[in-house]
Design an enzyme around this catalytic site. Structure first.
Site, PDB file in Angstrom:
ATOM      1  N   TYR A   1       0.872  -1.384  -0.026  1.00  0.00           N
ATOM      2  CA  TYR A   1       0.089  -0.184  -0.339  1.00  0.00           C
ATOM      3  C   TYR A   1       0.694   1.314  -0.076  1.00  0.00           C
ATOM      4  O   TYR A   1       1.425   1.318   0.679  1.00  0.00           O
ATOM      5  CB  TYR A   1      -0.780   0.425   1.311  1.00  0.00           C
ATOM      6  CG  TYR A   1      -2.184   0.220   0.789  1.00  0.00           C
ATOM      7  CD1 TYR A   1      -2.873   0.907   0.484  1.00  0.00           C
ATOM      8  CD2 TYR A   1      -3.512  -1.272   1.063  1.00  0.00           C
ATOM      9  CE1 TYR A   1      -3.953   1.052  -0.135  1.00  0.00           C
ATOM     10  CE2 TYR A   1      -4.447  -1.098   0.730  1.00  0.00           C
ATOM     11  CZ  TYR A   1      -5.195   0.253   0.288  1.00  0.00           C
ATOM     12  OH  TYR A   1      -6.591  -0.091  -0.130  1.00  0.00           O
TER      13      TYR A   1
ATOM     14  N   GLU B   1       0.234   5.140  -0.685  1.00  0.00           N
ATOM     15  CA  GLU B   1      -0.762   5.719  -0.409  1.00  0.00           C
ATOM     16  C   GLU B   1       0.801   7.336  -0.663  1.00  0.00           C
ATOM     17  O   GLU B   1       0.900   7.546   0.613  1.00  0.00           O
ATOM     18  CB  GLU B   1      -1.867   6.219   0.477  1.00  0.00           C
ATOM     19  CG  GLU B   1      -2.891   5.662   0.297  1.00  0.00           C
ATOM     20  CD  GLU B   1      -4.096   5.919   1.310  1.00  0.00           C
ATOM     21  OE1 GLU B   1      -3.828   6.825   2.446  1.00  0.00           O
ATOM     22  OE2 GLU B   1      -5.142   5.775   1.293  1.00  0.00           O
TER      23      GLU B   1
ATOM     24  N   ASP C   1      -6.937  14.090 -25.044  1.00  0.00           N
ATOM     25  CA  ASP C   1      -7.426  12.543 -24.548  1.00  0.00           C
ATOM     26  C   ASP C   1      -6.813  11.587 -25.738  1.00  0.00           C
ATOM     27  O   ASP C   1      -8.088  11.229 -26.795  1.00  0.00           O
ATOM     28  CB  ASP C   1      -8.558  12.488 -24.465  1.00  0.00           C
ATOM     29  CG  ASP C   1      -9.642  10.917 -24.236  1.00  0.00           C
ATOM     30  OD1 ASP C   1      -8.271  10.088 -23.504  1.00  0.00           O
ATOM     31  OD2 ASP C   1      -9.801  10.858 -22.799  1.00  0.00           O
TER      32      ASP C   1
ATOM     33  N   THR D   1      -5.276   5.827 -21.803  1.00  0.00           N
ATOM     34  CA  THR D   1      -4.870   4.842 -21.213  1.00  0.00           C
ATOM     35  C   THR D   1      -3.423   4.359 -21.321  1.00  0.00           C
ATOM     36  O   THR D   1      -2.253   5.326 -21.583  1.00  0.00           O
ATOM     37  CB  THR D   1      -5.865   3.849 -21.658  1.00  0.00           C
ATOM     38  OG1 THR D   1      -6.175   3.964 -22.870  1.00  0.00           O
ATOM     39  CG2 THR D   1      -7.186   4.177 -20.732  1.00  0.00           C
TER      40      THR D   1
ATOM     41  N   LYS E   1      -3.787  -0.375 -25.058  1.00  0.00           N
ATOM     42  CA  LYS E   1      -4.344  -0.133 -26.799  1.00  0.00           C
ATOM     43  C   LYS E   1      -3.014  -0.022 -27.533  1.00  0.00           C
ATOM     44  O   LYS E   1      -2.018  -0.924 -27.148  1.00  0.00           O
ATOM     45  CB  LYS E   1      -4.900   1.393 -26.301  1.00  0.00           C
ATOM     46  CG  LYS E   1      -6.263   1.157 -25.570  1.00  0.00           C
ATOM     47  CD  LYS E   1      -7.877   2.810 -25.997  1.00  0.00           C
ATOM     48  CE  LYS E   1      -8.566   2.679 -25.283  1.00  0.00           C
ATOM     49  NZ  LYS E   1      -8.431   2.804 -23.941  1.00  0.00           N
TER      50      LYS E   1
ATOM     51  N   ARG F   1      -3.899  -2.350 -18.163  1.00  0.00           N
ATOM     52  CA  ARG F   1      -5.479  -1.523 -17.656  1.00  0.00           C
ATOM     53  C   ARG F   1      -4.438  -0.589 -16.873  1.00  0.00           C
ATOM     54  O   ARG F   1      -5.016  -0.775 -16.094  1.00  0.00           O
ATOM     55  CB  ARG F   1      -6.091  -2.338 -17.342  1.00  0.00           C
ATOM     56  CG  ARG F   1      -6.385  -3.845 -18.882  1.00  0.00           C
ATOM     57  CD  ARG F   1      -6.232  -3.617 -19.512  1.00  0.00           C
ATOM     58  NE  ARG F   1      -8.264  -2.290 -19.629  1.00  0.00           N
ATOM     59  CZ  ARG F   1      -8.992  -2.770 -20.492  1.00  0.00           C
ATOM     60  NH1 ARG F   1      -9.219  -4.192 -21.248  1.00  0.00           N
ATOM     61  NH2 ARG F   1     -10.397  -2.011 -20.005  1.00  0.00           N
TER      62      ARG F   1
END
Length: 430
Positions: free
Chosen positions: A64, A66, A210, A236, A239, A245
């Protein structure tokens, strides 16, 4: 339901998974076989390398983290900080940007972070209408971005399928949006980032490019870059970029703090460190000379496929393509897009049904089919194979119209035979 035994994943390929959960392992095996045997033409899909797959499954999953490197809310981040800094440095170098944030979980959350950084609820935002090829998160009504903000949309010309920049400028000067989005999900032509930037300056808007679909083409020099023109770039990492992903936000230095604050703590908690690592690997691969060859081959294949489809009487939105994507209007073929897409799937050709500009049919039963060449190019198919692909599509659409299932099964056998000659990256060998 347990998949057929013939398709189960051999234990040596995923031994721990096969031992712990054979039912799930069998499903993975079925999917591996499907991806190996079929011709994947969905333009937003691709094959990642074995290295990207391995990075996605490392012990970084256990952490984790953060916060940002050097500013975490958890201890034990010595190695995680280096992983994220590596991904950030590679993103900045590859795209030539001042700032990169590699923490967004996916493309839609990345776009939401842009709204949080630059707009207030109720502000006017502007993007391409979804039926014209835009994206849900560019202010379309059914999206949170269209419910929380006042979305206004521009279109493409009905006669050419191209953006009418005079109409875009008129709308922007009338509405004075806080944000203008350019880019989308079904745009087969080069995006004129400079023209959008001029309109954004005139109207006082922040320009957001985008590039989720074309990031790999930009990285490989097969499409112009928005970096000199856009305030913020959203993408992203899968693609055409051939990564996991995930997503990234690229920005000018003046916007770095606003972007970082919007991602964390604005929208999400700890980043997915295993995805960050896989992004770093993909960015490293995209910086290699071979990736430039790949990006240009994607475009060459798409253009060859478009030409072959035109020769067979297909109606293509805008008349062709400049990038990885071809959008077919099947109205002249008298076969709905959904019917064609499902028939082609049975023939081993994976596409998606899609609206076309000014579509008379409903979005869930549209007139179009959207196809692209990233995946087949990753397998090594070249322009010399595109006539065969176009012939399969032509035969498949005709079979869809006549209900000829035997013809579809014949195509499926031919597809599997060609796919066997071009093994896919990252998939286990049979």
């Amino acid at each position: 339901m347990t998949p057929p035994a013939a398709h189960k994943t051999p234990a040596h390929q995923h031994p721990a998974l096969a031992a712990a959960d054979p039912e799930l392992a069998a499903l993975v095996g079925v999917e591996e076989r499907l991806q190996a045997d079929t011709l994947r033409l969905i333009p937003s899909e691709n094959y990642v390398s074995s290295a990207v797959l391995e990075a996605s499954g490392t012990v970084l999953q256990n952490k984790y983290s953060e916060g940002y490197p050097g500013r975490r809310y958890y201890e034990g981040q010595q190695n995680i900080d280096q992983v994220e800094r590596l991904a950030v440095a590679r993103a900045k170098a590859l795209f030539g940007t001042d700032h990169a944030n590699v923490q967004p979980y996916s493309g839609s959350p990345a776009n939401l972070a842009v709204y949080l950084a630059f707009a207030e609820p109720g502000d006017t935002v502007m993007g391409m209408a979804l039926p014209m090829g835009g994206h849900l998160t560019h202010g379309w009504g059914v999206s949170a971005t269209g419910k929380w903000f006042r979305g206004v949309q521009y279109a493409v010309r009905q006669d050419t399928g191209l953006v009418d920049f005079d109409a875009v400028r008129e709308l922007a000067l009338k509405e004075r949006p806080k944000l203008i989005f350019c880019g989308g999900t079904a745009l087969p032509r080069t995006i004129d980032f400079a023209a959008f930037a001029e309109i954004a300056r005139e109207s006082g808007a922040v320009l957001v490019a985008d590039i989720a679909h074309i990031a790999g083409l930009i990285a490989g020099g097969a499409h112009p870059s928005p970096v000199p023109h856009a305030d913020v770039i959203s993408t992203t990492t899968h693609k055409t970029l051939r990564g996991p992903r995930g997503a990234m936000l690229l920005a000018r230095e003046e916007h770095a703090k606003a972007i970082d604050k919007a991602v964390f703590p604005g929208l999400q908690g700890g980043p997915h460190n295993q995805t960050t690592a896989a992004i770093a690997v993909a960015l490293h691969e995209a910086a290699q000379p071979s990736f430039r060859d790949y990006a240009h081959a994607v475009v060459a294949n798409a253009q060859a496929l478009a030409d072959a489809l035109l020769a067979r009487g297909f109606d293509l939105v805008s008349g062709g393509t400049d990038n990885h994507l071809v959008l077919m209007d099947l109205t002249p073929k008298d076969v709905p897009g959904k019917v064609a897409a499902k028939a082609l799937d049975r023939a081993g050709i994976v596409v998606n049904y899609n609206t076309v500009p000014y579509d008379a049919r409903k979005p869930f039963d549209p007139s179009g089919v959207r196809i692209g060449t990233p995946s087949l190019t990753s397998r090594g198919l070249g322009t010399e194979h595109m006539a065969t692909v176009a012939d399969w599509i032509d035969r498949g659409v005709r079979a869809a119209g006549s209900g000829d299932e035997d013809a579809l099964q014949k195509i499926r056998g031919e597809v599997a035979e060609l796919m066997a000659a071009f093994p896919a990256p990252g998939l286990p060998r049979a």
